[in-house]
Design an enzyme around this catalytic site. Sequence first.
Site, PDB file in Angstrom:
ATOM      1  N   ASP A   1       0.803  -1.226   0.000  1.00  0.00           N
ATOM      2  CA  ASP A   1       0.000   0.000   0.000  1.00  0.00           C
ATOM      3  C   ASP A   1       0.834   1.274   0.000  1.00  0.00           C
ATOM      4  OD1 ASP A   1      -2.198  -1.685   0.098  1.00  0.00           O
ATOM      5  OD2 ASP A   1      -2.231  -1.676   2.290  1.00  0.00           O
ATOM      6  N   GLU A   2       1.984   1.237  -0.621  1.00  0.00           N
ATOM      7  CA  GLU A   2       2.866   2.407  -0.663  1.00  0.00           C
ATOM      8  C   GLU A   2       2.362   3.447  -1.662  1.00  0.00           C
ATOM      9  OE1 GLU A   2       3.816  -0.716  -1.144  1.00  0.00           O
ATOM     10  OE2 GLU A   2       5.326  -1.271   0.347  1.00  0.00           O
TER      11      GLU A   2
ATOM     12  N   LYS B   1       1.720   2.277  -5.049  1.00  0.00           N
ATOM     13  CA  LYS B   1       2.283   1.773  -6.303  1.00  0.00           C
ATOM     14  C   LYS B   1       1.366   2.044  -7.498  1.00  0.00           C
ATOM     15  CE  LYS B   1       2.370  -2.274  -4.380  1.00  0.00           C
ATOM     16  NZ  LYS B   1       2.064  -1.963  -2.974  1.00  0.00           N
TER      17      LYS B   1
ATOM     18  N   GLY C   1      -4.524  -4.240  -3.826  1.00  0.00           N
ATOM     19  CA  GLY C   1      -5.522  -3.201  -4.104  1.00  0.00           C
ATOM     20  C   GLY C   1      -4.756  -1.958  -4.489  1.00  0.00           C
ATOM     21  N   HIS C   2      -4.736  -1.649  -5.775  1.00  0.00           N
ATOM     22  CA  HIS C   2      -3.954  -0.511  -6.267  1.00  0.00           C
ATOM     23  C   HIS C   2      -4.913   0.616  -6.666  1.00  0.00           C
ATOM     24  CE1 HIS C   2      -0.318  -3.300  -7.268  1.00  0.00           C
ATOM     25  NE2 HIS C   2      -0.665  -3.318  -6.011  1.00  0.00           N
TER      26      HIS C   2
ATOM     27  N   ARG D   1       2.464 -28.664  -7.198  1.00  0.00           N
ATOM     28  CA  ARG D   1       2.252 -29.234  -8.535  1.00  0.00           C
ATOM     29  C   ARG D   1       0.865 -29.844  -8.728  1.00  0.00           C
ATOM     30  NH1 ARG D   1       7.655 -32.409  -7.749  1.00  0.00           N
ATOM     31  NH2 ARG D   1       6.605 -32.506  -5.753  1.00  0.00           N
TER      32      ARG D   1
ATOM     33  N   GLN E   1       1.941  -6.014  -3.254  1.00  0.00           N
ATOM     34  CA  GLN E   1       2.387  -6.132  -1.862  1.00  0.00           C
ATOM     35  C   GLN E   1       3.657  -5.296  -1.658  1.00  0.00           C
ATOM     36  OE1 GLN E   1       1.423  -9.538  -3.438  1.00  0.00           O
ATOM     37  NE2 GLN E   1      -0.479  -8.516  -2.959  1.00  0.00           N
TER      38      GLN E   1
ATOM     39  N   ALA F   1      -7.424  -0.979   0.846  1.00  0.00           N
ATOM     40  CA  ALA F   1      -8.127  -0.814  -0.437  1.00  0.00           C
ATOM     41  C   ALA F   1      -8.841  -2.101  -0.845  1.00  0.00           C
ATOM     42  CB  ALA F   1      -7.134  -0.392  -1.519  1.00  0.00           C
TER      43      ALA F   1
ATOM     44  N   GLY G   1     -10.727  -3.017   3.479  1.00  0.00           N
ATOM     45  CA  GLY G   1     -11.306  -1.939   4.283  1.00  0.00           C
ATOM     46  C   GLY G   1     -10.815  -1.912   5.723  1.00  0.00           C
ATOM     47  N   ARG G   2      -9.894  -2.842   6.067  1.00  0.00           N
ATOM     48  CA  ARG G   2      -9.403  -2.882   7.450  1.00  0.00           C
ATOM     49  C   ARG G   2      -8.555  -1.648   7.765  1.00  0.00           C
ATOM     50  NH1 ARG G   2      -6.283  -8.525   7.439  1.00  0.00           N
ATOM     51  NH2 ARG G   2      -5.718  -7.735   5.387  1.00  0.00           N
TER      52      ARG G   2
ATOM     53  N   ASP H   1       2.569  14.553   1.833  1.00  0.00           N
ATOM     54  CA  ASP H   1       1.598  15.556   2.293  1.00  0.00           C
ATOM     55  C   ASP H   1       0.916  15.171   3.601  1.00  0.00           C
ATOM     56  OD1 ASP H   1       0.567  13.582   0.322  1.00  0.00           O
ATOM     57  OD2 ASP H   1      -1.363  14.323   1.023  1.00  0.00           O
TER      58      ASP H   1
HETATM   59  P1  GDP Z   1      -0.844   0.401  -3.530  1.00  0.00           P
HETATM   60  O1  GDP Z   1      -1.436  -0.884  -3.099  1.00  0.00           O
HETATM   61  O2  GDP Z   1       0.624   0.470  -3.295  1.00  0.00           O
HETATM   62  O3  GDP Z   1      -1.192   0.776  -4.937  1.00  0.00           O
HETATM   63  O4  GDP Z   1      -1.488   1.526  -2.594  1.00  0.00           O
HETATM   64  P2  GDP Z   1      -3.030   1.631  -2.151  1.00  0.00           P
HETATM   65  O5  GDP Z   1      -3.834   2.090  -3.305  1.00  0.00           O
HETATM   66  O6  GDP Z   1      -3.466   0.401  -1.454  1.00  0.00           O
HETATM   67  O7  GDP Z   1      -2.936   2.744  -1.022  1.00  0.00           O
HETATM   68  C1  GDP Z   1      -2.402   4.001  -1.259  1.00  0.00           C
HETATM   69  C2  GDP Z   1      -3.473   5.044  -0.905  1.00  0.00           C
HETATM   70  O8  GDP Z   1      -2.858   6.315  -0.803  1.00  0.00           O
HETATM   71  C3  GDP Z   1      -4.532   5.200  -1.958  1.00  0.00           C
HETATM   72  O9  GDP Z   1      -5.741   5.557  -1.353  1.00  0.00           O
HETATM   73  C4  GDP Z   1      -4.005   6.358  -2.839  1.00  0.00           C
HETATM   74  O10 GDP Z   1      -5.037   7.069  -3.486  1.00  0.00           O
HETATM   75  C5  GDP Z   1      -3.356   7.209  -1.788  1.00  0.00           C
HETATM   76  N1  GDP Z   1      -2.190   7.991  -2.229  1.00  0.00           N
HETATM   77  C6  GDP Z   1      -1.208   7.636  -3.123  1.00  0.00           C
HETATM   78  N2  GDP Z   1      -0.249   8.585  -3.165  1.00  0.00           N
HETATM   79  C7  GDP Z   1      -0.624   9.540  -2.288  1.00  0.00           C
HETATM   80  C8  GDP Z   1      -0.026  10.766  -1.844  1.00  0.00           C
HETATM   81  O11 GDP Z   1       1.050  11.157  -2.256  1.00  0.00           O
HETATM   82  N3  GDP Z   1      -0.713  11.487  -0.907  1.00  0.00           N
HETATM   83  C9  GDP Z   1      -1.904  11.078  -0.390  1.00  0.00           C
HETATM   84  N4  GDP Z   1      -2.497  11.850   0.523  1.00  0.00           N
HETATM   85  N5  GDP Z   1      -2.484   9.927  -0.782  1.00  0.00           N
HETATM   86  C10 GDP Z   1      -1.850   9.163  -1.698  1.00  0.00           C
HETATM   87  P1  IMO Z   2      -0.891  -4.122  -2.315  1.00  0.00           P
HETATM   88  O1  IMO Z   2      -0.443  -4.653  -3.639  1.00  0.00           O
HETATM   89  C1  IMO Z   2      -0.959  -4.603   2.008  1.00  0.00           C
HETATM   90  C2  IMO Z   2      -1.007  -8.687   3.562  1.00  0.00           C
HETATM   91  C3  IMO Z   2      -2.259  -9.164   4.276  1.00  0.00           C
HETATM   92  C4  IMO Z   2      -1.669 -10.147   5.260  1.00  0.00           C
HETATM   93  C5  IMO Z   2      -0.539 -10.783   4.451  1.00  0.00           C
HETATM   94  C6  IMO Z   2      -0.914 -12.106   3.795  1.00  0.00           C
HETATM   95  O2  IMO Z   2      -2.194  -3.417  -2.358  1.00  0.00           O
HETATM   96  O3  IMO Z   2       0.187  -3.349  -1.658  1.00  0.00           O
HETATM   97  P2  IMO Z   2      -2.452 -12.791   1.739  1.00  0.00           P
HETATM   98  O4  IMO Z   2      -3.874 -12.464   1.414  1.00  0.00           O
HETATM   99  O5  IMO Z   2      -1.472 -12.358   0.724  1.00  0.00           O
HETATM  100  O6  IMO Z   2      -2.270 -14.235   2.115  1.00  0.00           O
HETATM  101  O7  IMO Z   2      -2.137 -11.956   3.076  1.00  0.00           O
HETATM  102  O8  IMO Z   2      -0.198  -9.837   3.450  1.00  0.00           O
HETATM  103  N1  IMO Z   2      -1.238  -8.162   2.192  1.00  0.00           N
HETATM  104  C7  IMO Z   2      -1.174  -6.871   1.879  1.00  0.00           C
HETATM  105  N2  IMO Z   2      -0.987  -5.781   2.648  1.00  0.00           N
HETATM  106  N3  IMO Z   2      -1.058  -4.469   0.670  1.00  0.00           N
HETATM  107  C8  IMO Z   2      -1.215  -5.551  -0.123  1.00  0.00           C
HETATM  108  O9  IMO Z   2      -1.194  -5.466  -1.463  1.00  0.00           O
HETATM  109  C9  IMO Z   2      -1.329  -6.817   0.481  1.00  0.00           C
HETATM  110  N4  IMO Z   2      -1.502  -8.067   0.013  1.00  0.00           N
HETATM  111  C10 IMO Z   2      -1.444  -8.880   1.080  1.00  0.00           C
HETATM  112  O10 IMO Z   2      -2.911  -8.100   4.932  1.00  0.00           O
HETATM  113  O11 IMO Z   2      -1.070  -9.450   6.323  1.00  0.00           O
HETATM  114 MG    MG Z   3      -2.918  -1.590  -1.818  1.00  0.00          MG
END
Ligand code: GDP
Ligand code: IMO
Ligand code: MG
Length: 421
Positions: free
Chosen positions: A12-13, A15, A39-40, A142, A221, A296, A299-300, A330
């Site tokens: 969730d960085e 990406k 969840g991107h 396998r 991830q 994303a 919802g946790r 920000d």
């Molecule tokens: P991903 O899984 O790495 O693609 O990241 P997620 O989508 O799960 O979570 C990132 C969240 O931060 C999303 O709600 C984005 O809309 C939001 N986001 C991404 N970049 C920024 C930023 O620079 N500032 C803020 N405030 N939100 C951001």
């Molecule tokens: P994105 O691509 C954040 C976490 C789960 C759990 C562990 C194992 O959006 O960054 P799994 O369902 O893979 O067996 O769960 O990994 N996890 C994530 N945490 N972002 C994700 O994807 C994740 N995908 C899995 O919460 O701790």
């Molecule tokens: Mg995500």
Amino acid sequence: MVDVLLGLQWGDEGKGKIVDYFAPQYDIIARFQGGPNAGHTLYVNDKKVVLHQIPSGIFHENTLNLIGNGVVLDPVIFKKECDKVAEFGVDFRKNLYISERTHLILPTHRALDKASEIAKGNDKIGSTLKGIGPAYMDKTGRNGLRVGDMLDKSFTTQYIRLRLKHEKLLTSLNFHEDITAWEEEWFEAIEFLKTFKIVNGEYFINEKLKEGKSVLAEGAQGSMLDVDFGTFPFVTSSNTISAGVCTGLGVAPQKIRDVIGVTKAYCTRVGSGPFPTELHDETGEELRRIGSEFGATTGRPRRCGWIDLVALNFACMVNGVTKLVMTKADVLDPFDELKVCTAYKINDKLVKAVPFQMTRMAIEPEYKSFKGWKTDITALQSAAALPVVMKDYVTFINDYLGVKVAWISNGPGRDQLIEIQ
Ligand code: GDP
Ligand code: IMO
Ligand code: MG
């Protein structure tokens, strides 16, 4: 050549947003691991969309997208995603390719994921319950079914055989749930999936590379969730690091050029497992509130804390990161004081290496404090306009990691990304 973009923390960085931004510079965006646990989030025409399995290049007309062999694909979730993408007027069939070697997630994989988590009780992983672990177990064991198998006459027989195996396991775990409705939906989605361009992914990508096309491999991830190098057993079941690109797409290591690592300006984690810089206080609450830190996919609420340079340094090492993107800077705008973890104190000793088994030890983070910049940066458009105080924070991180933050993201919007010279 292939560039890689991946997460350096626990996912969730941001990406998705960054891939969407870079997509026009590449011919192909390819997912190489993970599945619907991802969840991107992207903003397209100011409207939010969350992608789980479809690469984040899908909204660009001239970009091809590949779901690689290293991915585990749930056809039901895929179908729903396609419907969502269509709402944006995108012809999703046109630019989307799926490797025939990609493994399928079955309804019983989801049931097994749930059963396994229940059986673990307090030690549960906090999985997204999408069937990821069981699907990868069937791959390495396998037994799994692959996208290309759908086209085989014996597909239903193969499916039933695997389901029977799963049912035995589910019974041994004392798990009984009627999956008839899931199954119906699944077979419908299989028919839908058959209408896509199913390709030999490794030839597809290597031929494109030979033609001089460029590829961006999109990680899911984060590095600390990597099955080998993450905080095992609290990890996902795939190799999330750059090495996963070779096995997850079929490209040779020397084809990889840049490894772009994405890190938040602070740190979050969703699910169970060690998180040394986690804040259980008001500051943690503030980070969650301001950063809207809720999963994303599930919802946790995400656990929040300060940036951890020990873990980041480790992630840069195992990935060979060449450039950094710092997202959600920000979110730190209103804070008076910011902290950066520079070492772990374990048994009164300061260490700068990530230990083998974080769960077995008490880790006290050693912090360096910084003054907050207390400026709204969301509308800024150039590096020169960034607050001077913020540069201190970023420069320290650059120096510690030996890799430069080359972009700072200052909001979720497509245009909120500042390049640093
Ligand atoms: P991903 O899984 O790495 O693609 O990241 P997620 O989508 O799960 O979570 C990132 C969240 O931060 C999303 O709600 C984005 O809309 C939001 N986001 C991404 N970049 C920024 C930023 O620079 N500032 C803020 N405030 N939100 C951001
Ligand atoms: P994105 O691509 C954040 C976490 C789960 C759990 C562990 C194992 O959006 O960054 P799994 O369902 O893979 O067996 O769960 O990994 N996890 C994530 N945490 N972002 C994700 O994807 C994740 N995908 C899995 O919460 O701790
Ligand atoms: Mg995500």
